[in-house]
Design a protein around this motif. Structure first.
Motif, PDB file in Angstrom:
ATOM      1  N   LEU A  77       0.791  -1.373   0.037  1.00  0.00           N
ATOM      2  CA  LEU A  77       0.065   0.043   0.039  1.00  0.00           C
ATOM      3  C   LEU A  77       0.918   1.318   0.077  1.00  0.00           C
ATOM      4  O   LEU A  77       0.513   2.313  -0.721  1.00  0.00           O
ATOM      5  CB  LEU A  77      -0.930   0.117   1.074  1.00  0.00           C
ATOM      6  CG  LEU A  77      -1.946  -0.972   1.084  1.00  0.00           C
ATOM      7  CD1 LEU A  77      -2.691  -1.069   2.483  1.00  0.00           C
ATOM      8  CD2 LEU A  77      -2.979  -0.576   0.181  1.00  0.00           C
ATOM      9  N   VAL A  78       2.044   1.209   0.719  1.00  0.00           N
ATOM     10  CA  VAL A  78       2.790   2.438   0.810  1.00  0.00           C
ATOM     11  C   VAL A  78       3.444   2.452  -0.688  1.00  0.00           C
ATOM     12  O   VAL A  78       3.436   3.901  -0.828  1.00  0.00           O
ATOM     13  CB  VAL A  78       3.890   2.189   1.921  1.00  0.00           C
ATOM     14  CG1 VAL A  78       5.012   3.207   1.710  1.00  0.00           C
ATOM     15  CG2 VAL A  78       3.595   2.023   3.408  1.00  0.00           C
ATOM     16  N   VAL A  79       3.901   1.568  -0.941  1.00  0.00           N
ATOM     17  CA  VAL A  79       4.659   1.549  -2.433  1.00  0.00           C
ATOM     18  C   VAL A  79       3.678   2.610  -3.424  1.00  0.00           C
ATOM     19  O   VAL A  79       3.803   3.228  -4.314  1.00  0.00           O
ATOM     20  CB  VAL A  79       5.179   0.543  -3.031  1.00  0.00           C
ATOM     21  CG1 VAL A  79       5.462   0.403  -4.543  1.00  0.00           C
ATOM     22  CG2 VAL A  79       6.312   0.142  -2.249  1.00  0.00           C
ATOM     23  N   GLN A  80       2.435   1.730  -3.412  1.00  0.00           N
ATOM     24  CA  GLN A  80       1.461   2.202  -4.490  1.00  0.00           C
ATOM     25  C   GLN A  80       1.042   3.878  -4.336  1.00  0.00           C
ATOM     26  O   GLN A  80       0.936   4.520  -5.196  1.00  0.00           O
ATOM     27  CB  GLN A  80       0.160   1.402  -4.484  1.00  0.00           C
ATOM     28  CG  GLN A  80       0.491  -0.094  -4.941  1.00  0.00           C
ATOM     29  CD  GLN A  80      -0.984  -0.841  -4.852  1.00  0.00           C
ATOM     30  OE1 GLN A  80      -1.685  -0.380  -5.651  1.00  0.00           O
ATOM     31  NE2 GLN A  80      -0.734  -2.031  -4.367  1.00  0.00           N
ATOM     32  N   SER A  81       0.963   4.007  -2.965  1.00  0.00           N
ATOM     33  CA  SER A  81       0.632   5.393  -2.594  1.00  0.00           C
ATOM     34  C   SER A  81       1.740   6.552  -2.916  1.00  0.00           C
ATOM     35  O   SER A  81       1.695   7.661  -3.458  1.00  0.00           O
ATOM     36  CB  SER A  81       0.290   5.432  -1.473  1.00  0.00           C
ATOM     37  OG  SER A  81       1.368   5.537  -0.253  1.00  0.00           O
ATOM     38  N   LEU A  82       3.023   5.937  -2.826  1.00  0.00           N
ATOM     39  CA  LEU A  82       4.519   6.695  -3.305  1.00  0.00           C
ATOM     40  C   LEU A  82       4.025   6.938  -4.765  1.00  0.00           C
ATOM     41  O   LEU A  82       4.387   7.941  -5.369  1.00  0.00           O
ATOM     42  CB  LEU A  82       5.377   6.053  -3.087  1.00  0.00           C
ATOM     43  CG  LEU A  82       5.853   6.011  -1.453  1.00  0.00           C
ATOM     44  CD1 LEU A  82       7.073   5.253  -1.049  1.00  0.00           C
ATOM     45  CD2 LEU A  82       5.986   7.570  -1.110  1.00  0.00           C
ATOM     46  N   LEU A  83       3.807   5.818  -5.571  1.00  0.00           N
ATOM     47  CA  LEU A  83       3.665   6.019  -7.182  1.00  0.00           C
ATOM     48  C   LEU A  83       2.683   6.922  -7.464  1.00  0.00           C
ATOM     49  O   LEU A  83       2.889   7.870  -8.350  1.00  0.00           O
ATOM     50  CB  LEU A  83       3.680   4.700  -7.743  1.00  0.00           C
ATOM     51  CG  LEU A  83       4.687   3.624  -7.604  1.00  0.00           C
ATOM     52  CD1 LEU A  83       4.208   2.314  -8.221  1.00  0.00           C
ATOM     53  CD2 LEU A  83       5.877   4.139  -8.479  1.00  0.00           C
ATOM     54  N   ALA A  84       1.429   7.120  -6.694  1.00  0.00           N
ATOM     55  CA  ALA A  84       0.301   7.810  -7.113  1.00  0.00           C
ATOM     56  C   ALA A  84       0.613   9.368  -6.774  1.00  0.00           C
ATOM     57  O   ALA A  84      -0.172  10.270  -6.974  1.00  0.00           O
ATOM     58  CB  ALA A  84      -0.885   7.258  -6.315  1.00  0.00           C
ATOM     59  N   GLY A  85       1.624   9.299  -5.497  1.00  0.00           N
ATOM     60  CA  GLY A  85       1.663  10.621  -5.051  1.00  0.00           C
ATOM     61  C   GLY A  85       0.531  11.158  -4.101  1.00  0.00           C
ATOM     62  O   GLY A  85       0.303  12.335  -3.772  1.00  0.00           O
ATOM     63  N   ARG A  86      -0.081  10.174  -3.496  1.00  0.00           N
ATOM     64  CA  ARG A  86      -1.251  10.409  -2.774  1.00  0.00           C
ATOM     65  C   ARG A  86      -1.380   9.661  -1.264  1.00  0.00           C
ATOM     66  O   ARG A  86      -1.734   8.282  -1.496  1.00  0.00           O
ATOM     67  CB  ARG A  86      -2.498  10.286  -3.425  1.00  0.00           C
ATOM     68  CG  ARG A  86      -2.831  11.153  -4.408  1.00  0.00           C
ATOM     69  CD  ARG A  86      -4.257  10.623  -5.262  1.00  0.00           C
ATOM     70  NE  ARG A  86      -5.221  10.625  -4.280  1.00  0.00           N
ATOM     71  CZ  ARG A  86      -6.139   9.534  -3.950  1.00  0.00           C
ATOM     72  NH1 ARG A  86      -5.853   8.487  -4.225  1.00  0.00           N
ATOM     73  NH2 ARG A  86      -6.947   9.965  -3.165  1.00  0.00           N
ATOM     74  N   PRO A  87      -0.678   9.949  -0.330  1.00  0.00           N
ATOM     75  CA  PRO A  87      -0.216   9.146   0.995  1.00  0.00           C
ATOM     76  C   PRO A  87      -1.891   8.571   1.347  1.00  0.00           C
ATOM     77  O   PRO A  87      -2.006   7.677   1.818  1.00  0.00           O
ATOM     78  CB  PRO A  87       0.151  10.033   1.814  1.00  0.00           C
ATOM     79  CG  PRO A  87       0.867  11.056   0.933  1.00  0.00           C
ATOM     80  CD  PRO A  87       0.159  11.178  -0.226  1.00  0.00           C
ATOM     81  N   GLU A  88      -2.670   9.421   1.318  1.00  0.00           N
ATOM     82  CA  GLU A  88      -4.336   9.075   1.732  1.00  0.00           C
ATOM     83  C   GLU A  88      -4.642   7.856   0.901  1.00  0.00           C
ATOM     84  O   GLU A  88      -5.749   7.331   1.397  1.00  0.00           O
ATOM     85  CB  GLU A  88      -5.149  10.474   1.626  1.00  0.00           C
ATOM     86  CG  GLU A  88      -5.392  10.946   0.237  1.00  0.00           C
ATOM     87  CD  GLU A  88      -4.435  11.843  -0.290  1.00  0.00           C
ATOM     88  OE1 GLU A  88      -4.775  12.235  -1.384  1.00  0.00           O
ATOM     89  OE2 GLU A  88      -3.256  11.938   0.477  1.00  0.00           O
ATOM     90  N   GLN A  89      -4.305   7.677  -0.049  1.00  0.00           N
ATOM     91  CA  GLN A  89      -4.799   6.689  -0.911  1.00  0.00           C
ATOM     92  C   GLN A  89      -4.643   5.117   0.124  1.00  0.00           C
ATOM     93  O   GLN A  89      -5.465   4.250  -0.200  1.00  0.00           O
ATOM     94  CB  GLN A  89      -4.070   6.253  -2.179  1.00  0.00           C
ATOM     95  CG  GLN A  89      -4.470   5.308  -3.043  1.00  0.00           C
ATOM     96  CD  GLN A  89      -3.703   5.136  -4.196  1.00  0.00           C
ATOM     97  OE1 GLN A  89      -3.710   5.907  -5.129  1.00  0.00           O
ATOM     98  NE2 GLN A  89      -2.945   4.064  -4.428  1.00  0.00           N
ATOM     99  N   MET A  90      -3.784   5.358   0.808  1.00  0.00           N
ATOM    100  CA  MET A  90      -3.518   4.019   1.630  1.00  0.00           C
ATOM    101  C   MET A  90      -4.660   3.625   2.816  1.00  0.00           C
ATOM    102  O   MET A  90      -5.414   2.470   2.793  1.00  0.00           O
ATOM    103  CB  MET A  90      -2.253   4.188   2.455  1.00  0.00           C
ATOM    104  CG  MET A  90      -0.982   4.110   1.847  1.00  0.00           C
ATOM    105  SD  MET A  90       0.352   4.079   3.082  1.00  0.00           S
ATOM    106  CE  MET A  90       0.453   5.939   3.317  1.00  0.00           C
ATOM    107  N   GLN A  91      -5.550   4.898   3.118  1.00  0.00           N
ATOM    108  CA  GLN A  91      -6.457   4.548   3.935  1.00  0.00           C
ATOM    109  C   GLN A  91      -7.725   4.437   3.044  1.00  0.00           C
ATOM    110  O   GLN A  91      -8.600   3.411   3.672  1.00  0.00           O
ATOM    111  CB  GLN A  91      -6.853   6.046   4.723  1.00  0.00           C
ATOM    112  CG  GLN A  91      -5.815   6.220   5.712  1.00  0.00           C
ATOM    113  CD  GLN A  91      -6.040   7.495   6.468  1.00  0.00           C
ATOM    114  OE1 GLN A  91      -6.196   8.596   5.970  1.00  0.00           O
ATOM    115  NE2 GLN A  91      -6.026   7.507   7.818  1.00  0.00           N
TER     116      GLN A  91
END
Length: 202
Positions: A170-184
């Protein structure tokens, strides 16, 4: 006007330095963060910064020490407050995700450290953090098996590795998307799949 931040006690100065590094890491390549940039972030001179840290590695070590202490404290509190082991795992998962979302510079620093060959104090601290975290997860999974909540055939160590891997993904995907809140946004469905795989069907 005098800046009160320049006259902080040593312990508060170290905490303020950790905050400054994490703030910089959230928007900059951690590998390119200099002590000069940290000092500017804190409105200090490099000389003032070096009165508390002998070098950049010591600053990184202080940051990783803080991360390990705070993360373990938060997930442990979440687990203790849950009504049972399975609920404790979910509470830990949510607490971990919330912690990373609140401090997006942390995963960027961790991944930066892992890219470097050889060992460093910060990398060793990260390794110990993951090991302690897995041990706590395995303990909670075994407690869940004794309570009849988790299937007895589940291998606790493997389930702990999967738990950590889910968060890392989840962290890696959020970094790729540039959206930390995507994890939640993704976390509940991801944990639901994990839960389905370990729950005792009785």
């Amino acid at each position: 006007m005098t800046n009160p931040g320049k006259h902080l006690p040593a312990e508060q100065r170290r905490a303020a330095t950790v905050d400054a590094v994490l703030a910089l890491a959230a928007r900059l390549n951690p590998g390119k963060i200099t002590t000069a940039a940290i000092a500017r972030q804190m409105n200090l001179t490099q000389g003032a910064l070096f009165r508390h840290f002998p070098n950049k590695e010591a600053i990184w070590q202080a940051v990783m020490t803080w991360v390990a202490e705070q993360l373990l404290k938060r997930v442990e509190k979440a687990a203790r407050q849950a009504p049972g082991p399975l609920a404790g795992l979910e509470a830990m998962f949510q607490a971990h995700i919330s912690f990373v979302v609140s401090h997006p510079g942390i995963p960027r620093m961790l991944f930066n450290e892992l890219q470097h060959p050889g060992d460093s104090a910060a990398k060793n601290l990260a390794r110990k953090l993951v090991e302690r975290y897995r041990q706590r997860l395995a303990q909670l999974i075994e407690e869940g098996q004794k309570a009849g909540e988790i299937a007895p055939e589940v291998e606790a160590g493997a389930a702990a590795v999967l738990f950590v891997g889910m968060i890392q993904g989840l962290v890696v995907q959020s970094l790729l998307a540039g959206r930390p809140e995507q994890m939640q946004d993704s976390a509940p469905a991801v944990f639901a799949l994990f839960k389905r795989g370990i729950i005792n069907p009785q």
